[in-house]
Structures are given as structure tokens and as C-alpha cells.
Design a protein around this motif. Structure first.
Motif, short mmCIF file in Angstrom:
data_model
loop_
_atom_site.label_atom_id
_atom_site.label_comp_id
_atom_site.label_asym_id
_atom_site.label_seq_id
_atom_site.Cartn_x
_atom_site.Cartn_y
_atom_site.Cartn_z
N UNK A 1 0.79 -1.00 -0.04
CA UNK A 1 0.00 0.14 -0.01
C UNK A 1 0.91 1.08 0.17
N UNK A 2 0.35 2.36 -0.70
CA UNK A 2 1.04 3.61 -0.39
C UNK A 2 0.41 4.41 0.94
N UNK A 3 0.99 5.55 1.14
CA UNK A 3 0.77 6.10 2.39
C UNK A 3 -0.61 6.71 2.43
N UNK A 4 -1.04 7.18 1.19
CA UNK A 4 -2.31 7.49 1.06
C UNK A 4 -3.44 6.58 1.24
N UNK A 5 -3.43 5.39 0.69
CA UNK A 5 -4.24 4.29 0.89
C UNK A 5 -4.26 3.78 2.32
N UNK A 6 -3.01 4.05 3.09
CA UNK A 6 -2.99 3.52 4.49
C UNK A 6 -3.86 4.59 5.28
N UNK A 7 -3.59 5.64 5.05
CA UNK A 7 -4.61 6.57 5.80
C UNK A 7 -5.86 6.74 5.59
N UNK A 8 -6.54 6.36 4.07
CA UNK A 8 -7.79 6.32 3.73
C UNK A 8 -8.43 4.99 4.61
N UNK A 9 -7.64 3.85 4.79
CA UNK A 9 -8.36 2.67 5.53
C UNK A 9 -8.07 2.93 6.97
N UNK A 10 -7.07 3.35 7.70
CA UNK A 10 -7.03 3.40 9.14
C UNK A 10 -7.74 4.77 9.51
N UNK A 11 -8.09 5.76 8.63
CA UNK A 11 -8.52 7.19 8.86
C UNK A 11 -7.74 7.70 10.17
N UNK A 12 -6.47 7.43 10.12
CA UNK A 12 -5.65 8.06 11.10
C UNK A 12 -5.13 9.45 10.45
N UNK A 13 -4.71 10.44 11.42
CA UNK A 13 -4.18 11.69 10.86
C UNK A 13 -2.95 11.52 9.91
N UNK A 14 -2.69 12.03 8.97
CA UNK A 14 -1.58 12.21 8.14
C UNK A 14 -0.26 12.25 8.47
N UNK A 15 -0.37 13.25 9.55
CA UNK A 15 1.15 13.29 10.27
C UNK A 15 1.76 12.08 10.93
N UNK A 16 0.43 11.55 11.59
CA UNK A 16 0.82 10.26 12.45
C UNK A 16 1.14 9.18 11.66
N UNK A 17 0.37 8.91 10.47
CA UNK A 17 0.87 7.95 9.35
C UNK A 17 2.29 8.13 8.70
N UNK A 18 2.71 9.41 8.61
CA UNK A 18 3.88 9.61 7.95
C UNK A 18 5.10 9.30 9.20
N UNK A 19 4.69 9.71 10.11
CA UNK A 19 5.75 9.43 11.27
C UNK A 19 6.00 8.03 11.68
N UNK A 20 4.79 7.22 11.87
CA UNK A 20 4.85 5.94 12.18
C UNK A 20 5.77 5.38 10.86
N UNK A 21 5.35 5.47 9.52
CA UNK A 21 6.07 4.91 8.58
C UNK A 21 7.39 5.12 8.59
N UNK A 22 7.99 6.33 8.88
CA UNK A 22 9.33 6.67 8.78
C UNK A 22 10.09 6.03 10.18
N UNK A 23 9.52 5.81 11.13
CA UNK A 23 9.83 4.98 12.27
C UNK A 23 10.04 3.27 11.79
N UNK A 24 9.00 2.65 11.32
CA UNK A 24 9.14 1.49 10.77
C UNK A 24 10.15 1.22 9.86
N UNK A 25 10.56 2.27 8.84
CA UNK A 25 11.55 2.30 7.75
C UNK A 25 12.96 2.23 8.58
#
Length: 630
Positions: A590-614
Motif C-alpha cells: 500500500x502507499x501512504x494515502x491508501x494506508x491513511x484512507x483505510x485507517x483514518x488516522x491523521x496524515x502526520x501520524x501515518x507519516x511519522x509511523x512509516x518513517x519509524x518503521x523504515x
């Protein structure tokens, strides 16, 4: 008040008045001067229409909005109530005929623009009418601190001399406390009864979101709320482009702006009113007199010019009392765009003087002459001749019009309309066979993306400049394409009319009005700052911010705006977001937008979590920006 209620039921089919309509009507019927501040959708027109119908004689309604006057006159006529309008642009014979009808034809309503009060002969004719009420709509225009000051409104007070016993009713939908005081003073209201309806809308959630991808956010909002919606933009090009984007996203959409022909405006509006289109994309030309109760969502894609306009436009949602949303989408670049559109185009005294002097030279008016001379006027030609920026020049001419120095007919639109009537592949084929025409045609297609779909207002000078050709070459090509049946090309004479209301005195003329210009410019700058403060304040309830702007205090937060919702949400733990992302990526990339659409979490929270996991090498990202588990 039983008779007033009977009239309401007979003509408007309502069983009861809205607050404070009944109290306003009672005040007027008792002969009191009255001031009513009623936010948009509050039913201001009923407050003067019912008292006028209950009394002998005719009601004068002074309004600056020609479209709204025509709309109200048509609605009254539809109810078999005799009403007419004395607007600008009427011939002398037509004006005389209308006033004759009002004097001898038992008419109940005469709508007129404030500028008509500057004609002594019209005022003389008004003196002979059996006037029972003088209603001043959009009364904030009388105040230089109002967002739409028109000095012609200052002439209204002179009617007091001719009708000393006739009550004045001043109505406005948006006025700060300072403006309210100024209205009462300038109109010389005597011991007025004052009625103010709260600006608070309990069912309207004001949402402000900062987002880089406005179209995507708009798509999410409209999918979540499939009921009727209005999307406001600030220019005609965005109007058309946004409607096309919505259609490509799968929504039914139409559009509305001031450049459409009247039949087209009516057709597009009915598509939305009858809910054949979910969304209407519109400039601020849309909305006056529109009363569709079930509008669920209002979205502003661009920053509004002021909070007065924003409140009125946002207030068209939720008039049925059900929860509705007023959404403002913005990003950092909007500030520069708004300043360029609203502030940098404001004329200063030097520019205003230059425009006025050149205007007199343009029509060969000698110093000390020109009064009551009338000319056809082409704004584009004038700006080209003197190398003036078009919008700034138009603002200068509008200011001169509002000050009564000139009268400017509002007929500005593009001189040419154009539509390609063959498929795009045939246009490409034509360009391959006629490479000398390709630069101009490509420029046209890039500048007007909707030119295959409809007759499009066309600026030949702009295309000439962009394509590095002369205007004559552009017009010659259009004629050739028309002869080959490739385009539908209509050139029409639609110059405006300018009437000089005073003699030419150059700087002396401008000096008389320059103080108003400075005050208006300062006001517009302050208003835009208020808009930016509303957008950027992340520590205050949005409803509270709006109410405070209009001088109304509210102790409790609204509980439903974007601030209140974010405040009431429990903070997301980093671990929760990361666990959700890992669970999703177990089954698919999934890309970041698809993850946000599915989870409905704030964009900033998604980006921060993705960076941490990377960083932790739990996930990876490929060349298509798709994330997957390692």
C-alpha cells in the motif's frame, strides 16, 4: 399579529415565524425605525414584505444587488404580488414607465439601487408615491467600515426629509458592532428598535484542514457525505476545472460563475437544485436568493476575501436544522495566492489618479468638462493602450463607480467565446498537417481545458502573449478554424458603458475620495488577516472565533468543529499506529494515502509511523512508493 401570520401562511406556506421575524414585523407595523441583524438564511425579506402587504401604499426596497432584486421581484410576481425594480441600465422611457406604474398601478414593492437616488428627477417622482415603508437591504454598505461600502447609500438618509413619518427598516446579514453603530448613525434612524439574531449555528460544524492535496481531501469529504454540496472557488477557471475533477472522481457535478449566459446559469443551477448533480462548483456569484434546505456540505477550496462573505457562504449549509459541515481547505501557499488576488490588486491614490486621468484622455474629455457624457468602453483595450494591469484597473473603476464619479455598467466579459467541435484526436491530426498553427492551438488547449465541452470565454490577447504571436494572428487563425468547421467561434460586441457624473478635475476629483480609498484598503487588509487568523488558530473553537469576529461571545465550545473534535480525541500512541500499519501490510502493498484512507488516522501520524518503521527496517518502500513488510 394574527394578520401577519395569515399572510405568511397564504404566500409563504409557513405556519410560524423564525426568530426574530415576528418582533421585527411588529416594530415596523408600530411605526418604529428598526435595525435587524439576521445572519444568512434568517429570512430578512419577509420582515419588510409582510408589513408592506398589511398596509396601504408601496414599500421602497433599496438594495445594491441587481440579481437579488430581480430574484425577489420574480418571486413576488409568482405569488401574484405586484412588484418591480428600477435598476441601472434602464432607458429613460422605461424608468418613467416603471415609476408611472408605481404611482398609478397599485404596486406594492419598488426595488431600486441606491445609485438611483443620485438622480434628482427620480427622487422627485418618489416623493409622489404613497410610501408605507423604506427597507434598506445589505445595510452594511452604508458604513465605510462595512465590507462593501457604497457612498450612494449615504443618500438614503435624505428620504427622511420627504417621508418623515415613514419607518426605516435596516437589514444586514453581517455587521461587526462598529458597523452596526455606523449604520444607525448614517441612516439617521430615530430611537430604533434593534434586533440581532445570534450568529451561532448549533448544527453547523466549522472544519478547517491544512492539506497539500485539496482535491483528494474534497473527494474523501464528499464520499462520506453524499448529500447536496457546494464547492466555492475564487475564479472561473478553477470553477470549470474542479467540476471536471469531480466528474472524473465519479461524482455528479455542475458549475456556476458570473461569465455564464443567463440560460446556462439557470440550467446548471436547476441540475443541482433538482439533485441531478450532487455538487455545484461556484464562485461567489452563486448563492444570493438560493434557499436549498438540505445542503449538507460547503467546501471552500480557496481562502475567502473576508469572514463576512465566508460566514454567508458557509451558512447555506444545514438550513433544514440537520447537522451540516462548512469546510475550509488551505495550505501555506494559499497565503501568497490570497495576497496576490485580494491585496496586491488594490489601487492606491497614485494609481487611481492615473486611471482617472487616462480615462478622461481616452475619451478626449477636456478639463472642466465631461459631466453626464456617456461612452462605450472596452476594459481590455483601455488596459492594453495604457499598459495597466486589468484586475487592478477594474478595481479602480469599481471604486470610482461606488464613489459616484462615474457610472460603470457591469457588462464586462470576454469578447469572444470559443469551443472545439471536433474530437481531440482530430485536432492533433490538424496540427500535424498545419504545423504553423500548432503553437497557438496548443496554447489555447492548455489555457482552456474545458474548451471541448462548452462555449468558453476567450481572451485573444492572453493567447497571443503566451504563444508569442500577435493578437491579429490569433484572431485570423480562429476565423480559419471556424471556416473549416473545427470550432464554434463567436465574436460579440459587449463593451461596457461609462457615464461621467461630474466634470473632469483630475487630482481635485480624486482628492475628494482618496480618504475612502485608504480606509477601504486598510479594511481589506485587516479582513484578510482575520481570515488567516481563523485558519491558523489551533487553540480556539472555530465557532467561537467566528462569533467573536462579529462581536458575540460564547462561553462553551461548540463541540463539533475541527478544533473541538481534535481536542476531544484521545492522543494516538505511536505503537497503535505502527501495529495497524503492520497488520495492513501483511496482506498487500500500500502507499501512504491508501494506508491513511483505510485507517483514518491523521496524515502526520501515518507519516511519522512509516518513517519509524523504515528506520527500524520493519518495512520497505519500492520505486512505486508502495510499502511492504520486510
Amino acid at each position: 399579529m394574527s394578520q401577519a401570520l395569515a399572510i405568511l401562511k397564504q404566500y409563504w406556506k409557513h405556519d410560524s415565524f423564525r426568530e426574530p421575524q415576528e418582533a421585527v414585523i411588529k416594530s415596523v407595523l408600530e411605526g418604529h425605525d428598526t435595525f435587524a441583524l439576521m445572519p444568512t438564511g434568517g429570512g430578512k425579506s419577509v420582515c419588510f414584505q409582510i408589513p408592506a402587504l398589511l398596509q396601504q401604499g408601496i414599500c421602497l426596497v433599496i438594495s445594491p444587488l441587481v440579481a437579488l432584486m430581480r430574484d425577489q421581484v420574480q418571486n413576488l410576481q409568482y405569488k401574484d404580488i405586484k412588484a418591480t425594480a428600477l435598476t441601472g441600465g434602464l432607458s429613460l422611457n422605461d424608468s418613467i414607465a416603471i415609476l408611472d406604474n408605481c404611482q398609478f398601478g397599485n404596486y406594492k414593492f419598488l426595488y431600486l439601487s441606491p445609485e438611483r437616488l443620485q438622480n434628482d428627477w427620480i427622487v422627485e417622482r418618489l416623493k409622489n408615491l404613497p410610501v408605507n415603508l423604506i427597507a434598506i437591504d445589505e445595510a452594511h454598505c452604508v458604513s465605510q467600515w462595512g465590507h462593501d461600502f457604497r457612498p450612494a447609500y449615504l443618500k438614503i438618509a435624505q428620504l427622511r426629509e420627504f417621508f418623515p413619518k415613514v419607518p426605516f427598516l435596516a437589514l444586514t446579514a453581517s455587521a461587526t458592532p462598529r458597523v452596526q453603530e455606523d449604520i444607525i448613525s448614517q441612516l439617521q434612524l430615530k430611537n430604533p428598535q434593534i434586533f440581532t439574531k445570534s450568529f451561532y449555528r448549533t448544527n453547523l460544524a466549522y472544519m478547517v484542514f491544512e492539506t497539500e492535496d485539496k482535491l483528494h481531501r474534497m473527494q474523501q469529504i464528499l464520499r462520506k457525505n453524499p448529500e447536496p454540496a457546494i464547492v466555492y472557488v475564487t475564479n472561473r477557471k478553477s470553477c470549470l476545472e474542479t467540476a471536471h475533477h469531480l466528474e472524473n472522481m465519479g461524482f455528479t457535478a455542475t458549475y456556476y460563475h458570473g461569465g455564464l449566459a443567463p440560460k446556462e446559469k439557470a440550467r446548471h443551477m436547476m441540475l443541482w437544485m433538482e439533485e441531478k448533480a450532487q455538487v455545484i462548483v461556484a464562485t461567489n456569484a452563486f448563492g444570493m436568493g438560493i434557499d436549498k434546505a438540505n445542503v449538507k456540505t460547503i467546501i471552500h477550496l480557496h481562502l475567502p476575501q473576508n469572514l463576512e462573505n465566508y460566514y454567508q457562504e458557509a451558512g447555506r449549509a444545514g438550513r433544514n436544522g440537520e447537522k451540516a459541515f462548512a469546510v475550509l481547505l488551505h495550505n501555506p501557499s494559499d497565503v501568497l495566492h490570497a495576497e496576490a488576488q485580494f491585496i496586491k490588486v488594490l489601487p492606491d491614490k497614485v494609481f487611481l489618479n492615473s486611471v482617472f486621468t487616462k480615462l478622461c484622455n481616452y475619451f478626449q474629455i477636456a478639463y472642466g468638462e465631461g459631466i453626464e457624457e456617456q461612452f462605450r468602453f472596452n476594459l481590455h483595450h483601455f488596459c492594453t493602450k495604457y499598459d495597466f494591469p486589468t484586475l487592478k484597473t477594474y478595481n479602480a473603476l469599481q471604486f470610482l463607480d461606488r464613489q459616484g464619479i462615474i457610472s460603470l455598467s457591469q457588462e464586462f466579459s470576454e469578447k469572444i467565446t470559443l469551443q472545439f467541435i471536433i474530437p481531440s484526436k482530430e485536432v492533433i491530426r490538424y496540427m500535424s498537417l498545419h504545423p504553423q498553427d500548432e503553437p497557438i492551438i496548443l496554447t489555447i488547449l492548455r489555457t482552456y481545458p474545458g474548451i471541448y465541452d462548452m462555449q468558453t470565454a476567450f481572451n485573444a490577447a492572453l493567447i497571443a502573449k503566451k504563444s508569442n504571436h500577435s493578437e491579429a494572428e490569433v484572431l485570423s487563425l480562429l476565423q480559419k478554424l471556424k471556416e473549416k468547421d473545427l470550432v464554434d467561434y463567436i465574436a460579440k460586441s459587449n463593451d461596457a458603458t461609462i457615464t461621467f457624473n461630474d466634470v473632469r478635475e483630475d487630482e481635485r476629483t480624486i482628492n475628494r475620495v482618496s480618504k475612502y480609498l485608504a480606509a477601504q484598503n486598510q479594511l481589506k487588509i485587516a479582513q484578510l488577516k482575520a481570515v488567516l487568523a481563523y485558519c491558523c488558530d489551533q487553540k480556539t473553537c472555530k465557532s467561537k472565533l467566528l462569533l467573536g469576529y462579529f462581536g458575540e461571545s460564547q462561553k462553551q465550545d461548540c463541540g463539533i468543529c475541527s478544533y473541538c473534535i481534535s481536542k476531544n480525541k484521545e492522543p494516538l500512541s505511536e505503537g497503535l499506529v505502527s501495529e495497524h500499519i503492520k497488520a495492513l501490510l501483511k496482506n498487500q502493498k500500500l502507499n501512504s494515502r491508501e494506508i491513511q484512507e483505510i485507517t483514518q488516522f491523521p496524515k502526520d501520524a501515518i507519516i511519522f509511523a512509516l518513517q519509524q518503521l523504515l528506520d527500524e527496517e520493519v518495512i520497505s518502500i519500492d520505486t512505486d512508493n508502495l510499502y511492504s513488510l520486510q
